[in-house]
Design a protein around this motif. Structure first.
Motif, PDB file in Angstrom:
ATOM      1  N   ILE A  84       0.826  -1.202   0.000  1.00 16.39           N
ATOM      2  CA  ILE A  84       0.000   0.000   0.000  1.00 16.39           C
ATOM      3  C   ILE A  84       0.865   1.260   0.000  1.00 16.39           C
ATOM      4  CG2 ILE A  84      -1.703   1.311   1.324  1.00 16.39           C
ATOM      5  CD1 ILE A  84      -2.814  -1.145  -0.066  1.00 16.39           C
ATOM      6  N   THR A  85       1.901   1.268   0.843  1.00 18.13           N
ATOM      7  CA  THR A  85       2.709   2.477   1.013  1.00 18.13           C
ATOM      8  C   THR A  85       3.480   2.829  -0.254  1.00 18.13           C
ATOM      9  OG1 THR A  85       2.934   2.013   3.373  1.00 18.13           O
ATOM     10  CG2 THR A  85       4.514   3.554   2.402  1.00 18.13           C
ATOM     11  N   GLY A  86       4.111   1.846  -0.879  1.00 15.42           N
ATOM     12  CA  GLY A  86       4.933   2.124  -2.060  1.00 15.42           C
ATOM     13  C   GLY A  86       4.157   2.823  -3.173  1.00 15.42           C
ATOM     14  N   PRO A  87       3.062   2.253  -3.663  1.00 15.82           N
ATOM     15  CA  PRO A  87       2.291   2.936  -4.718  1.00 15.82           C
ATOM     16  C   PRO A  87       1.745   4.285  -4.283  1.00 15.82           C
ATOM     17  CG  PRO A  87       1.714   0.624  -4.616  1.00 15.82           C
ATOM     18  CD  PRO A  87       2.561   0.905  -3.422  1.00 15.82           C
ATOM     19  N   SER A  88       1.323   4.399  -3.008  1.00 19.32           N
ATOM     20  CA  SER A  88       0.765   5.673  -2.546  1.00 19.32           C
ATOM     21  C   SER A  88       1.826   6.763  -2.555  1.00 19.32           C
ATOM     22  CB  SER A  88       0.183   5.508  -1.140  1.00 19.32           C
ATOM     23  OG  SER A  88      -0.876   4.570  -1.144  1.00 19.32           O
ATOM     24  N   VAL A  89       3.036   6.431  -2.105  1.00 19.92           N
ATOM     25  CA  VAL A  89       4.119   7.416  -2.118  1.00 19.92           C
ATOM     26  C   VAL A  89       4.456   7.817  -3.552  1.00 19.92           C
ATOM     27  CG1 VAL A  89       6.564   7.761  -1.607  1.00 19.92           C
ATOM     28  CG2 VAL A  89       5.060   6.718   0.104  1.00 19.92           C
ATOM     29  N   ALA A  90       4.520   6.841  -4.450  1.00 18.70           N
ATOM     30  CA  ALA A  90       4.840   7.149  -5.854  1.00 18.70           C
ATOM     31  C   ALA A  90       3.776   8.046  -6.467  1.00 18.70           C
ATOM     32  CB  ALA A  90       4.976   5.852  -6.641  1.00 18.70           C
ATOM     33  N   ARG A  91       2.484   7.754  -6.162  1.00 21.79           N
ATOM     34  CA  ARG A  91       1.421   8.608  -6.700  1.00 21.79           C
ATOM     35  C   ARG A  91       1.516  10.022  -6.152  1.00 21.79           C
ATOM     36  NH1 ARG A  91      -1.922   3.991  -5.965  1.00 21.79           N
ATOM     37  NH2 ARG A  91      -2.776   4.897  -4.043  1.00 21.79           N
ATOM     38  N   LEU A  92       1.843  10.130  -4.841  1.00 21.47           N
ATOM     39  CA  LEU A  92       1.917  11.455  -4.246  1.00 21.47           C
ATOM     40  C   LEU A  92       3.043  12.280  -4.868  1.00 21.47           C
ATOM     41  CD1 LEU A  92       0.899  13.399  -2.008  1.00 21.47           C
ATOM     42  CD2 LEU A  92       2.681  12.431  -0.537  1.00 21.47           C
ATOM     43  N   VAL A  93       4.233  11.707  -5.015  1.00 20.88           N
ATOM     44  CA  VAL A  93       5.364  12.434  -5.603  1.00 20.88           C
ATOM     45  C   VAL A  93       5.029  12.873  -7.019  1.00 20.88           C
ATOM     46  CG1 VAL A  93       7.768  12.251  -6.331  1.00 20.88           C
ATOM     47  CG2 VAL A  93       7.041  11.287  -4.126  1.00 20.88           C
ATOM     48  N   SER A  94       4.442  11.964  -7.784  1.00 22.38           N
ATOM     49  CA  SER A  94       4.080  12.299  -9.168  1.00 22.38           C
ATOM     50  C   SER A  94       3.017  13.385  -9.211  1.00 22.38           C
ATOM     51  CB  SER A  94       3.599  11.041  -9.890  1.00 22.38           C
ATOM     52  OG  SER A  94       3.158  11.343 -11.193  1.00 22.38           O
ATOM     53  N   ALA A  95       2.030  13.277  -8.293  1.00 15.44           N
ATOM     54  CA  ALA A  95       0.950  14.256  -8.283  1.00 15.44           C
ATOM     55  C   ALA A  95       1.460  15.644  -7.923  1.00 15.44           C
ATOM     56  CB  ALA A  95      -0.139  13.831  -7.312  1.00 15.44           C
ATOM     57  N   VAL A  96       2.372  15.717  -6.942  1.00 18.48           N
ATOM     58  CA  VAL A  96       2.937  17.016  -6.569  1.00 18.48           C
ATOM     59  C   VAL A  96       3.680  17.634  -7.740  1.00 18.48           C
ATOM     60  CG1 VAL A  96       4.613  18.159  -5.078  1.00 18.48           C
ATOM     61  CG2 VAL A  96       3.007  16.517  -4.095  1.00 18.48           C
ATOM     62  N   GLU A  97       4.447  16.828  -8.465  1.00  9.88           N
ATOM     63  CA  GLU A  97       5.186  17.347  -9.616  1.00  9.88           C
ATOM     64  C   GLU A  97       4.230  17.841 -10.700  1.00  9.88           C
ATOM     65  OE1 GLU A  97       8.495  17.830  -9.911  1.00  9.88           O
ATOM     66  OE2 GLU A  97       8.406  17.379  -7.759  1.00  9.88           O
ATOM     67  N   ARG A  98       3.159  17.072 -10.954  1.00 14.25           N
ATOM     68  CA  ARG A  98       2.218  17.498 -11.980  1.00 14.25           C
ATOM     69  C   ARG A  98       1.474  18.771 -11.572  1.00 14.25           C
ATOM     70  NH1 ARG A  98       0.805  12.085 -11.992  1.00 14.25           N
ATOM     71  NH2 ARG A  98      -1.284  12.589 -11.188  1.00 14.25           N
ATOM     72  N   ASP A  99       1.164  18.850 -10.271  1.00 15.94           N
ATOM     73  CA  ASP A  99       0.460  20.040  -9.806  1.00 15.94           C
ATOM     74  C   ASP A  99       1.347  21.276  -9.947  1.00 15.94           C
ATOM     75  OD1 ASP A  99      -1.861  21.280  -8.395  1.00 15.94           O
ATOM     76  OD2 ASP A  99      -0.321  21.660  -6.869  1.00 15.94           O
ATOM     77  N   ARG A 100       2.625  21.103  -9.683  1.00 15.13           N
ATOM     78  CA  ARG A 100       3.539  22.237  -9.824  1.00 15.13           C
ATOM     79  C   ARG A 100       3.698  22.631 -11.291  1.00 15.13           C
ATOM     80  NH1 ARG A 100       8.318  20.208  -5.678  1.00 15.13           N
ATOM     81  NH2 ARG A 100       7.277  20.828  -3.722  1.00 15.13           N
ATOM     82  N   GLU A 101       3.524  21.668 -12.196  1.00 14.03           N
ATOM     83  CA  GLU A 101       3.748  21.934 -13.613  1.00 14.03           C
ATOM     84  C   GLU A 101       2.482  22.380 -14.329  1.00 14.03           C
ATOM     85  OE1 GLU A 101       5.379  18.341 -15.091  1.00 14.03           O
ATOM     86  OE2 GLU A 101       7.305  18.602 -14.057  1.00 14.03           O
TER      87      GLU A 101
END
Length: 430
Positions: free
Chosen positions: A32-49
């Motif tokens: 659960i933790t691994g995919p959730s962390v990956a989604r969060l990092v990706s989402a933050v980057e997309r939100d910034r972009e």
């Protein structure tokens, strides 16, 4: 053996339970933790972009941190998020991770079948990271609880192990213990007079070998005792014949005093021979044990001494019946009374019935026995010269023979010095 194995299995399975549950929980949390962390990092980057797609149900944008300050924080998840940003070469934003309890139908987004199965425990993982001032990216996922299915599988596994292992241990233990118990019973019950049938050879090979050795030993013991009886019979016959011839020849001795001394010597030798043969044949006698009235038996022995002028006092107190060899028991009582009469001049005899035993007591007021010698007077041919010299007769077999007769009847003979002087000899029969 089965109990020890059961305890060992319980401890081993308890450790196995703990390791499997911990490992399963760690694995599910990692999934659960691994995919959730990956989604969060990706989402933050997309939100910034340029922003996050509105149709992404697992990721939400909020204007404030949705995680309350009193929620259960997960430091290891927050550390994993920080590592994700570092590995991506991005600055690490403020990050919060926590678990909250939710109802089955109140999750903040629709769940697929796999997520619904995980959510059985009713917990939700929330991870929030601030991508920009006033913009929080939130990732949610079901948080795995205790896997009850694994617990029931472990319980079923334990039951199967217990049934198989303990069943085998019990079968092996019974296969070993039963013939050993029969062997022990046969060894305790073995008597030279009635050796009984051989023990059946059963069980494992080493147990069968032990039983076979016992059966062979039993036969050798019986054969040796039979040979001893034949030898004693021959010795008794060979000695009695010349003694009888000597008694006839002393009649030709003219001196009355010498003839009386010779006759006394021959009588003493006959008594000595009879005592030795009787002691050697204890346990091999041909006389069967029968129900015997002990009071009458003792009274007959006492009357014999009274007929000889001995001071022996006995007051019968009622009928007491026990299963004994009557002739042998008479011999034991006679020996005790004879000792008392010889060394004290008188004897007091009592037969009493107690709760669990019968006591035949012969007491006197003689010199007694030194306390340090009480245990040794039962040894064959042991005589205490200080108080019981050869002038009184005897060869030190009377007490040994009396104790052997009492033991053969299942009882015991005990000696004790009396208060005020004298000796008490007590035969106790169960």
């Amino acid at each position: 053996m089965a109990l020890l194995v059961a305890i060992a299995l319980f401890v081993a399975q308890a450790i196995n339970f703990a390791l499997l549950l911990q490992g399963g929980r760690s694995l599910r949390q990692a999934q659960i933790t691994g995919p959730s962390v990956a989604r969060l990092v990706s989402a933050v980057e997309r939100d910034r972009e340029g922003g996050i797609a509105a149709r992404n149900r697992a990721i939400r944008l909020m204007s404030a941190n949705p995680i309350p300050s009193n929620a259960e924080r997960l430091g290891e998840v927050e550390a994993a998020v920080a590592r994700g940003f570092v590995e991506a070469g991005r600055p690490v934003p403020p990050t919060f991770a926590a678990i909250r309890q939710v109802e089955r139908g109140s999750f903040d987004r629709p769940l697929d079948r796999h997520e619904r199965r995980i959510l059985r425990a009713g917990s939700q993982l929330l991870i929030a990271a601030e991508s920009a001032p006033g913009r929080w990216v939130v990732v949610s996922a079901p948080w795995p609880g205790m896997d009850r299915g694994m617990i029931w599988r472990l319980i079923a596994q334990t039951v199967i192990i217990y049934v198989l292992v303990l069943g085998a241990v019990y079968w092996i233990g019974r296969r070993i213990a039963r013939p050993l118990a029969e062997l022990g019973s046969a060894a305790h019950a073995f008597t030279p007079a009635d050796p009984g049938p051989p023990v059946a050879e059963s069980g494992p090979e080493d147990v069968r070998s032990l039983i076979a050795a016992f059966n062979a030993l039993r036969l050798r013991v019986v054969a040796m005792l039979d040979e001893k009886d034949r030898m004693l019979g021959a010795i008794g016959h060979d000695l009695r014949t010349p003694l009888a011839a000597l008694r006839v020849r002393i009649e030709s001795v003219e001196d009355e005093a010498d003839r009386a001394k010779m006759a006394d010597t021959i009588d003493e030798m006959n008594r000595m021979l009879e005592d030795i043969l009787s002691l050697a044949r204890i346990g091999r006698g041909s006389e069967p044990a029968v129900e015997t009235e002990l009071t009458a038996l003792v009274d007959v022995v006492v009357e014999d001494f009274r007929d000889l002028g001995a001071d022996v006092r006995f007051e019968p107190e009622g009928r007491i019946v026990r299963r004994v060899r009557s002739a042998a028991m008479k011999r034991a009582v006679r020996n005790l009374i004879e000792n008392a009469v010889k060394y004290a001049g008188a004897a007091e005899v009592t037969v009493t019935q107690e709760a669990d035993a019968v006591r035949i007591a012969v007491e006197d007021r003689g010199p007694g026995i030194p306390p340090d010698k009480l245990a040794h007077v039962f040894d064959a041919f042991t005589r205490l010269e200080t108080s019981r010299n050869r002038d009184t007769g005897g060869i030190g077999l009377g007490l040994a023979l009396a104790r052997a007769i009492a033991a053969e009847a299942g009882g015991a003979l005990a000696l004790a010095n009396r208060a005020g002087g004298g000796l008490s000899a007590v035969i106790t029969l169960p």
